[in-house]
Design a protein around this motif. Structure first.
Motif, PDB file in Angstrom:
ATOM      1  N   PRO A  90       0.826  -1.296  -0.102  1.00  0.00           N
ATOM      2  CA  PRO A  90      -0.240  -0.118   0.036  1.00  0.00           C
ATOM      3  C   PRO A  90       0.724   1.229   0.247  1.00  0.00           C
ATOM      4  CG  PRO A  90      -0.283  -1.102   2.201  1.00  0.00           C
ATOM      5  CD  PRO A  90       0.664  -1.837   1.304  1.00  0.00           C
ATOM      6  N   ILE A  91       0.249   2.238  -0.776  1.00  0.00           N
ATOM      7  CA  ILE A  91       1.172   3.255  -0.963  1.00  0.00           C
ATOM      8  C   ILE A  91       0.502   4.686  -0.187  1.00  0.00           C
ATOM      9  CG2 ILE A  91       2.081   5.357  -2.543  1.00  0.00           C
ATOM     10  CD1 ILE A  91       2.301   2.927  -4.671  1.00  0.00           C
ATOM     11  N   ASP A  92       1.163   5.467   0.715  1.00  0.00           N
ATOM     12  CA  ASP A  92       0.428   6.573   1.316  1.00  0.00           C
ATOM     13  C   ASP A  92       1.657   7.570   1.394  1.00  0.00           C
ATOM     14  OD1 ASP A  92      -1.124   8.507   2.505  1.00  0.00           O
ATOM     15  OD2 ASP A  92      -1.937   6.828   3.912  1.00  0.00           O
ATOM     16  N   ALA A  93       1.179   9.166   1.690  1.00  0.00           N
ATOM     17  CA  ALA A  93       2.388   9.821   1.944  1.00  0.00           C
ATOM     18  C   ALA A  93       2.764   9.884   2.997  1.00  0.00           C
ATOM     19  CB  ALA A  93       1.790  11.320   1.444  1.00  0.00           C
ATOM     20  N   ILE A  94       2.160   9.699   4.198  1.00  0.00           N
ATOM     21  CA  ILE A  94       2.607   9.968   5.614  1.00  0.00           C
ATOM     22  C   ILE A  94       2.132   8.306   6.299  1.00  0.00           C
ATOM     23  CG2 ILE A  94       2.715  12.287   5.733  1.00  0.00           C
ATOM     24  CD1 ILE A  94      -0.287  11.887   6.995  1.00  0.00           C
ATOM     25  N   PRO A  95       3.022   8.099   7.019  1.00  0.00           N
ATOM     26  CA  PRO A  95       2.885   6.645   7.862  1.00  0.00           C
ATOM     27  C   PRO A  95       1.802   7.035   8.964  1.00  0.00           C
ATOM     28  CG  PRO A  95       4.895   7.757   8.720  1.00  0.00           C
ATOM     29  CD  PRO A  95       4.461   8.723   7.520  1.00  0.00           C
ATOM     30  N   ASP A  96       0.787   5.803   9.093  1.00  0.00           N
ATOM     31  CA  ASP A  96      -0.229   5.774  10.108  1.00  0.00           C
ATOM     32  C   ASP A  96       0.098   5.527  11.389  1.00  0.00           C
ATOM     33  OD1 ASP A  96      -2.510   6.020  11.362  1.00  0.00           O
ATOM     34  OD2 ASP A  96      -3.660   4.412  10.155  1.00  0.00           O
ATOM     35  N   LEU A  97       0.495   6.576  12.127  1.00  0.00           N
ATOM     36  CA  LEU A  97       0.984   6.292  13.772  1.00  0.00           C
ATOM     37  C   LEU A  97       0.101   6.580  14.626  1.00  0.00           C
ATOM     38  CD1 LEU A  97       4.360   8.146  13.225  1.00  0.00           C
ATOM     39  CD2 LEU A  97       3.847   5.738  12.760  1.00  0.00           C
ATOM     40  N   SER A  98      -1.296   6.406  14.246  1.00  0.00           N
ATOM     41  CA  SER A  98      -2.364   6.625  15.121  1.00  0.00           C
ATOM     42  C   SER A  98      -2.567   5.315  16.162  1.00  0.00           C
ATOM     43  CB  SER A  98      -3.650   6.928  14.524  1.00  0.00           C
ATOM     44  OG  SER A  98      -3.854   5.853  13.364  1.00  0.00           O
ATOM     45  N   GLU A  99      -3.304   5.511  17.248  1.00  0.00           N
ATOM     46  CA  GLU A  99      -3.315   4.582  18.255  1.00  0.00           C
ATOM     47  C   GLU A  99      -4.818   3.437  17.437  1.00  0.00           C
ATOM     48  OE1 GLU A  99      -2.473   5.981  22.329  1.00  0.00           O
ATOM     49  OE2 GLU A  99      -4.069   6.880  21.705  1.00  0.00           O
ATOM     50  N   ASN A 100      -4.487   2.601  18.028  1.00  0.00           N
ATOM     51  CA  ASN A 100      -5.650   1.257  17.679  1.00  0.00           C
ATOM     52  C   ASN A 100      -7.013   1.544  18.606  1.00  0.00           C
ATOM     53  OD1 ASN A 100      -6.772  -0.800  16.331  1.00  0.00           O
ATOM     54  ND2 ASN A 100      -5.866  -2.282  17.540  1.00  0.00           N
ATOM     55  N   GLN A 101      -7.890   2.488  17.970  1.00  0.00           N
ATOM     56  CA  GLN A 101      -8.756   3.000  18.737  1.00  0.00           C
ATOM     57  C   GLN A 101     -10.329   2.783  18.005  1.00  0.00           C
ATOM     58  OE1 GLN A 101      -8.562   7.256  19.374  1.00  0.00           O
ATOM     59  NE2 GLN A 101      -8.793   7.885  17.441  1.00  0.00           N
ATOM     60  N   VAL A 102     -11.319   2.835  18.976  1.00  0.00           N
ATOM     61  CA  VAL A 102     -12.762   2.709  18.583  1.00  0.00           C
ATOM     62  C   VAL A 102     -13.352   4.095  19.365  1.00  0.00           C
ATOM     63  CG1 VAL A 102     -14.715   1.425  18.801  1.00  0.00           C
ATOM     64  CG2 VAL A 102     -12.756   0.097  18.419  1.00  0.00           C
ATOM     65  N   ILE A 103     -14.097   4.797  18.576  1.00  0.00           N
ATOM     66  CA  ILE A 103     -14.731   5.794  18.842  1.00  0.00           C
ATOM     67  C   ILE A 103     -16.184   5.796  19.031  1.00  0.00           C
ATOM     68  CG2 ILE A 103     -15.081   8.327  18.598  1.00  0.00           C
ATOM     69  CD1 ILE A 103     -12.644   8.366  16.704  1.00  0.00           C
ATOM     70  N   VAL A 104     -16.534   6.084  20.334  1.00  0.00           N
ATOM     71  CA  VAL A 104     -17.958   5.977  20.811  1.00  0.00           C
ATOM     72  C   VAL A 104     -18.560   7.375  20.734  1.00  0.00           C
ATOM     73  CG1 VAL A 104     -19.721   5.027  22.321  1.00  0.00           C
ATOM     74  CG2 VAL A 104     -17.634   3.931  21.836  1.00  0.00           C
ATOM     75  N   PHE A 105     -19.612   7.758  19.822  1.00  0.00           N
ATOM     76  CA  PHE A 105     -20.092   9.071  19.783  1.00  0.00           C
ATOM     77  C   PHE A 105     -21.535   9.163  20.128  1.00  0.00           C
ATOM     78  CE2 PHE A 105     -22.730  11.847  17.043  1.00  0.00           C
ATOM     79  CZ  PHE A 105     -22.336  13.103  17.495  1.00  0.00           C
ATOM     80  N   THR A 106     -21.916   9.927  21.237  1.00  0.00           N
ATOM     81  CA  THR A 106     -23.306  10.120  21.628  1.00  0.00           C
ATOM     82  C   THR A 106     -23.672  11.463  21.653  1.00  0.00           C
ATOM     83  OG1 THR A 106     -22.821   8.426  23.353  1.00  0.00           O
ATOM     84  CG2 THR A 106     -24.866   9.648  23.785  1.00  0.00           C
ATOM     85  N   GLU A 107     -24.972  11.607  21.005  1.00  0.00           N
ATOM     86  CA  GLU A 107     -25.363  13.211  20.834  1.00  0.00           C
ATOM     87  C   GLU A 107     -26.576  13.266  21.920  1.00  0.00           C
ATOM     88  OE1 GLU A 107     -26.240  16.108  17.142  1.00  0.00           O
ATOM     89  OE2 GLU A 107     -26.775  14.081  16.798  1.00  0.00           O
ATOM     90  N   TRP A 108     -26.820  14.297  22.403  1.00  0.00           N
ATOM     91  CA  TRP A 108     -27.868  14.710  23.313  1.00  0.00           C
ATOM     92  C   TRP A 108     -27.916  16.123  23.431  1.00  0.00           C
ATOM     93  CZ3 TRP A 108     -28.499  14.278  29.203  1.00  0.00           C
ATOM     94  CH2 TRP A 108     -29.746  14.260  29.651  1.00  0.00           C
ATOM     95  N   MET A 109     -28.374  16.755  22.249  1.00  0.00           N
ATOM     96  CA  MET A 109     -28.343  18.127  21.973  1.00  0.00           C
ATOM     97  C   MET A 109     -29.062  19.005  22.989  1.00  0.00           C
ATOM     98  SD  MET A 109     -26.279  18.082  19.594  1.00  0.00           S
ATOM     99  CE  MET A 109     -26.396  19.941  19.375  1.00  0.00           C
TER     100      MET A 109
END
Length: 427
Positions: A35-54
């Motif tokens: 795979p080709i990319d410009a910058i290396p992916d150094l982000s953490e192995n994460q799962v985001i949980v989003f909750t909206e309560w306007m």
């Protein structure tokens, strides 16, 4: 051990040559698959949980949503830590897993835990998982160039046509829309009329909710013909909303238009998107799926845009404002030119210093074979071709050449000493 390997290699040159050619061919195949990319992916192995309560304050969000979710999501298998962030009307939970954990296995574990936690949250607050992308997954930004179309219509085109079409592209995790106005019906109630008719705000809201619904009945037969009964109750215009009955007074219905005003407007915005000072724009952000090839995804998106553009209204077209593909091509081309220049300069230097074409050839051949083999290892460790990895290969060329020169000079020295000894013995 090393002497035995060298001795075996000298005695079996044909086998060594075949193995070298095989590794080189494997390396060329690995280069195409990497795979080709410009910058290396150094982000953490994460799962985001989003909750909206306007409409709720950050402190209320923290107490009733963020804190319960953080405490319940702790203790998942192979988890590092859980981070929480609260803001006006929204809560974000970042569940960080170990680096070797499969991202989709991690998302399943989070979903299992959320199924038991959701019942403890306030009504109207439903936690959802974020896209399966990373912090560097924004591979393409685009806007709709439509000077003759208002921002509300542009946002409707983006949300109900463009977004759905582009989400089907392989490797795309999400199309995040931005800008414009999200159309909605707004009901403004006069509190004095509520008191006059002895109505409550919750009763009016419930009346609107129950009148925007469809239901079905059972089948019945009449004259040997079967009929299916159903009601059509979806609200389709301002007039339909104004005619909703919210109560009665002495047998006369009280309509929504009697206690307030109904209008079509845009949802309240916390910001705008302006492009180059020329005015507001509507567009979308293409978020790449975890582990995908950024260069391939951007190319597929552009091909799909050509197809989607055929269905846009007259005068509406795409305008790409950020393209990771261009950055990738420029970065990779720069590194490739550097590699070619290094190989050419090294070849000339080796020939001039050794002044022995067979020795120089053995060193020069090492460079492409070693680079090809390095891509086999890049694929094995799931590392993409980016600025960091290719620069490391470019720097390693010097080590490869130094090693070849040292080995050639060492062999030349020992051969010269051997020939000198034999010559003296003959005398």
């Amino acid at each position: 051990m090393v002497h035995r390997i060298i001795d075996w290699s000298l005695r079996n040159r044909f086998i060594v040559l075949i193995l070298s050619l095989g590794l080189f061919a494997w390396g060329v195949f690995a280069v195409k698959k990497n795979p080709i990319d410009a910058i290396p992916d150094l982000s953490e192995n994460q799962v985001i949980v989003f909750t909206e309560w306007m409409g709720r304050s950050p402190q209320l969000i923290e107490d009733q949503i963020t804190y319960p979710l953080v405490t319940n999501l702790q203790g998942l298998p192979q988890i590092k830590y859980v981070r929480g962030s609260s803001m006006f009307g929204m809560s974000f939970i970042y569940v960080i897993f170990d680096d070797d954990v499969d991202i989709y296995w991690a998302r399943e574990r989070v979903l299992e835990r959320l199924s038991t936690v959701s019942s403890t949250l306030p009504d109207g607050a439903t936690p959802t998982l974020g896209p399966d992308g990373t912090g560097v997954g924004h591979v393409l930004w685009y806007t709709l160039d439509a000077p003759e179309v208002d921002l509300g219509e542009q946002r409707a085109i983006q949300d109900w046509y463009v977004k759905f079409a582009l989400q089907n592209v392989q490797g795309v995790s999400e199309i995040a829309s931005f800008g414009g106005f999200q159309k909605q019906y707004q009901v403004t109630i006069d509190p004095n009329k509520l008191l006059y008719y002895k109505l409550s705000a919750s009763g009016v809201i419930n009346a609107i909710r129950t009148n925007n619904n469809e239901s079905g009945g059972r089948k019945f037969e009449m004259s040997d013909v079967g009929y299916i009964i159903k009601t059509s109750g979806y609200l389709q215009s301002i007039q339909d909303i104004e005619r909703i009955p919210v109560g009665n007074q002495q047998g006369n219905p009280i309509y929504l238009s009697d206690i307030g005003a109904v209008q079509m407007t845009g949802e309240a915005r916390l910001g705008i998107f302006d492009q180059d000072g020329t005015g507001e724009r509507v567009g979308g952000i293409v978020v790449m799926r975890y582990g995908e090839n950024a260069a391939a995804v951007t190319e597929r998106i552009k091909e799909k845009m050509i197809e989607v553009a055929k269905g846009l209204p007259k005068g509406v077209k795409f305008e790409v404002i950020y393209d990771r593909g261009e950055l990738i091509r420029e970065s990779i081309d720069s590194i490739k030119h550097t590699l070619v220049e290094e190989m050419a300069v090294v070849s000339i230097v080796v020939i001039l210093f050794l002044f022995h074409w067979r020795s120089a050839l053995s060193i020069i051949i090492q460079i492409p074979i070693t680079i090809a083999i390095s891509f086999i290892l890049l694929n094995a460790f799931d590392i993409s071709s980016n600025i960091m990895s290719l620069t490391g290969i470019a720097l390693a060329i010097g080590v490869i050449v130094d090693n070849g020169i040292i080995m050639s000079e060492n062999a030349y020295k020992h051969l010269a000493e051997c020939y000198a000894t034999k010559h003296q013995q003959k005398r």
